[in-house]
Write a protein that holds these residues in place. Structure first.
Motif, mmCIF file in Angstrom:
data_model
loop_
_atom_site.group_PDB
_atom_site.id
_atom_site.type_symbol
_atom_site.label_atom_id
_atom_site.label_comp_id
_atom_site.label_asym_id
_atom_site.label_seq_id
_atom_site.Cartn_x
_atom_site.Cartn_y
_atom_site.Cartn_z
ATOM 1 N N ILE A 27 -33.228 7.405 92.240
ATOM 2 C CA ILE A 27 -34.480 7.605 92.985
ATOM 3 C C ILE A 27 -34.522 8.985 93.640
ATOM 4 C CG2 ILE A 27 -34.993 5.175 93.377
ATOM 5 C CD1 ILE A 27 -33.792 5.466 96.180
ATOM 6 N N GLY A 28 -33.753 9.931 93.101
ATOM 7 C CA GLY A 28 -33.856 11.300 93.598
ATOM 8 C C GLY A 28 -32.648 11.845 94.308
ATOM 9 N N GLY A 29 -31.598 11.023 94.481
ATOM 10 C CA GLY A 29 -30.384 11.520 95.106
ATOM 11 C C GLY A 29 -30.535 11.750 96.603
ATOM 12 N N MET A 30 -29.543 12.379 97.199
ATOM 13 C CA MET A 30 -29.560 12.705 98.619
ATOM 14 C C MET A 30 -28.612 13.883 98.851
ATOM 15 S SD MET A 30 -27.525 9.219 99.742
ATOM 16 C CE MET A 30 -28.152 9.251 101.424
ATOM 17 N N ASP A 31 -28.734 14.507 99.986
ATOM 18 C CA ASP A 31 -27.851 15.625 100.287
ATOM 19 C C ASP A 31 -26.415 15.135 100.438
ATOM 20 O OD1 ASP A 31 -29.952 17.358 100.250
ATOM 21 O OD2 ASP A 31 -29.934 17.816 102.397
ATOM 22 N N GLY A 32 -25.475 16.036 100.200
ATOM 23 C CA GLY A 32 -24.085 15.729 100.485
ATOM 24 C C GLY A 32 -23.845 15.825 101.982
ATOM 25 N N PHE A 33 -23.231 14.782 102.548
ATOM 26 C CA PHE A 33 -23.049 14.753 103.992
ATOM 27 C C PHE A 33 -21.776 13.996 104.332
ATOM 28 C CE2 PHE A 33 -25.126 15.631 108.018
ATOM 29 C CZ PHE A 33 -26.148 16.500 107.660
ATOM 30 N N PHE A 34 -21.130 14.420 105.416
ATOM 31 C CA PHE A 34 -19.987 13.689 105.970
ATOM 32 C C PHE A 34 -20.294 13.368 107.420
ATOM 33 C CE2 PHE A 34 -16.218 13.643 108.642
ATOM 34 C CZ PHE A 34 -15.450 12.676 107.998
ATOM 35 N N ALA A 35 -19.924 12.165 107.859
ATOM 36 C CA ALA A 35 -20.073 11.803 109.265
ATOM 37 C C ALA A 35 -18.952 10.872 109.665
ATOM 38 C CB ALA A 35 -21.431 11.156 109.534
ATOM 39 N N ALA A 36 -18.405 11.101 110.858
ATOM 40 C CA ALA A 36 -17.404 10.218 111.425
ATOM 41 C C ALA A 36 -17.780 9.893 112.863
ATOM 42 C CB ALA A 36 -16.025 10.884 111.398
ATOM 43 N N ARG A 37 -17.536 8.643 113.266
ATOM 44 C CA ARG A 37 -17.821 8.207 114.640
ATOM 45 C C ARG A 37 -16.505 7.917 115.355
ATOM 46 N NH1 ARG A 37 -21.600 3.168 114.850
ATOM 47 N NH2 ARG A 37 -19.788 2.259 113.810
ATOM 48 N N LEU A 38 -16.361 8.501 116.532
ATOM 49 C CA LEU A 38 -15.145 8.321 117.292
ATOM 50 C C LEU A 38 -15.476 7.978 118.742
ATOM 51 C CD1 LEU A 38 -14.844 11.282 115.505
ATOM 52 C CD2 LEU A 38 -12.470 10.585 115.833
ATOM 53 N N ARG A 39 -14.554 7.289 119.394
ATOM 54 C CA ARG A 39 -14.727 6.941 120.812
ATOM 55 C C ARG A 39 -13.564 7.520 121.608
ATOM 56 N NH1 ARG A 39 -15.388 1.537 120.584
ATOM 57 N NH2 ARG A 39 -17.646 1.821 120.488
ATOM 58 N N ARG A 40 -13.888 8.014 122.794
ATOM 59 C CA ARG A 40 -12.829 8.495 123.691
ATOM 60 C C ARG A 40 -12.340 7.334 124.545
ATOM 61 N NH1 ARG A 40 -12.768 13.956 127.460
ATOM 62 N NH2 ARG A 40 -10.573 13.742 128.053
ATOM 63 N N VAL A 41 -11.068 7.032 124.428
ATOM 64 C CA VAL A 41 -10.505 5.894 125.168
ATOM 65 C C VAL A 41 -9.519 6.425 126.190
ATOM 66 C CG1 VAL A 41 -10.796 4.235 123.311
ATOM 67 C CG2 VAL A 41 -8.734 5.583 123.384
ATOM 68 N N GLY A 42 -9.686 5.995 127.461
ATOM 69 C CA GLY A 42 -8.743 6.405 128.479
ATOM 70 C C GLY A 42 -8.879 7.863 128.851
#
Length: 440
Positions: A425-440
């Motif tokens: 259906i047309g593809g998508m951009d190349g992308f990287f994403a990571a979600r992180l949390r600061r603990v303490g």
């Protein structure tokens, strides 16, 4: 604008001349296409239709440059013959018209020869005419014998992607790069209603998609501020924060503001940081059109040095990168970026990540993303951060957060989109994403 007395032949020559200058500035002077376009004085004298043709011609030449150069070399009487840069570029533009744009042979060849004369390349008139006539005669056989995706991909990118993704996915990536990207749209609310108004399809990730083409500002509802243009992949990172109502957020390297708008529309009070004051002006204009200006404060600063007055709940870092995930939209990237750029940018990304961590409250969320297909600018950055900043922990992204598209997720819980995803259906951009949390 063209004078009323300008002949069609003169107009065609002026149009190709503007294209030639633009191509030279990108390939020889290594100026990004959009910057070269904005700085081009000859373009300003052209009619809107001619400017649109110049953009299509140069973009096609850049997108298909490997095929074009191979075809030109194969049509020379002396194999391996070195051509003057201006002659090579005239041939490239002529070949793009004949091989890919369907320009009538007489128009493509005649204007190429006239352009050579205008640029004082008289001795090459015969060569240009002969090569382009041969390309026109042998077009079908030339294209049938070419491996388009491989030819149009620089060796360093092909080898890097094959090592990271394997041959099959790399092939899907480079094949998707051969076509124009569709127009993706992010809405503040009521995607189904906007899809009907815009004659668009709702993607699984929540973005709207319609075919490329036309003026964005003339689409239904543009002045109402209910939506903005943003690739489907680029719209994913800001959604990973979840509920932001009443929370404080920082958007680092924020301009032109697509992700800033998402954070503000989700209810956050946003500090948008970018080192370019000019780009922040554009961001502010976008926020005003979208009715989100009251939720956004802009700061012109280098994000590797800037400090907020207080730590916040959420930080989004869309780091400067090689942009190899956006080659469909910016075909010049494949010709202007190198392995050395990836290494240099990787050092900047590391510095930005460490600074971003320091801006977070304990329990706060960091989303790091790049529009790059290079693992050095994505997965490797997070691996290094986790080693050096043990207070940060990955919060894996789940399939339901990306519309059920589990193929967009890595085993570590990161988002890794490639142009080969959603190719049907047309593809998508190349992308990287990571979600992180600061603990303490």
């Amino acid at each position: 604008m063209n004078d009323a007395t300008t002949s069609p032949a003169d107009s065609a020559l002026a149009t190709r001349g503007a294209a030639l200058d633009l191509l030279f500035n990108v390939l020889a002077k290594r100026v990004p296409f959009d910057d070269a376009w904005d700085a081009s004085r000859p373009l300003r004298a052209l009619e809107p239709r001619d400017r649109a043709f110049v953009r299509m011609l140069v973009a096609t030449t850049l997108r298909r440059l490997g095929q074009i150069d191979a075809a030109i070399q194969g049509s020379l009487n002396k194999q391996g013959q070195q051509l003057k840069a201006v002659v090579q570029d005239i041939l490239r533009l002529g070949a793009a018209q004949l091989l890919f744009l369907g320009t009538p042979a007489h128009a493509a060849v005649d204007t190429a020869v006239e352009l050579a004369v205008a640029r004082k390349q008289h001795p090459y008139k015969g060569l240009i005419n002969a090569v382009l006539r041969r390309l026109d005669r042998e077009r079908a056989s030339i294209l049938a014998e070419q491996d388009a995706g491989r030819l149009n991909t620089p060796d360093w990118l092909w080898l890097s992607w094959r090592k990271t993704y394997g041959t099959a996915l790399t092939r899907a990536i480079v094949e998707t790069h051969l076509g124009e990207a569709p127009l993706d749209i992010t809405v503040k609310a009521n995607a189904a209603a906007w899809a009907e108004r815009l004659e668009a399809t709702v993607l699984p990730t929540g973005s709207l998609r319609r075919a490329a083409g036309g003026q964005v500002t003339e689409l239904s509802g543009f002045d109402e501020g209910g939506w903005w243009v943003q690739d489907a992949a680029a719209a994913i990172p800001a959604r990973l924060f979840g509920d932001l109502a009443g929370r404080d957020a920082i958007d680092l390297c924020a301009a032109p503001g697509g992700k800033t708008a998402q954070l503000a529309a989700a209810g956050a009070q946003v500090i948008a940081v970018d080192r370019s004051e000019k780009r922040l002006v554009r961001l502010s204009e976008n926020m005003a059109r979208l009715g989100l200006g009251a939720r956004v404060t802009t700061v012109a600063a280098d994000a590797t040095e800037w400090r907020p007055d207080a730590v916040v709940d959420a930080v989004l870092l869309d780091a400067p990168c090689s942009a190899t995930g956006t080659i469909r939209r910016h075909p010049d990237v494949a010709r202007l970026k190198s392995e050395e750029d990836v290494e240099k940018l990787g050092r900047i990304q590391s510095r930005l990540l460490y600074r971003a961590v320091d801006m977070l409250k304990p329990g706060g969320t960091l989303v790091y993303c790049t529009c790059s297909l290079q693992a050095e600018e994505g997965e490797s950055q997070i691996t290094n951060l986790l080693y050096r900043r043990p207070e940060m922990q990955v919060v894996p992204v789940t399939a339901d957060e990306v519309g059920g598209l589990s193929e967009l997720l890595t085993p570590d819980g990161y988002v890794r989109c490639t142009p080969g995803h959603l190719a049907e259906i047309g593809g998508m951009d190349g992308f990287f994403a990571a979600r992180l949390r600061r603990v303490g």
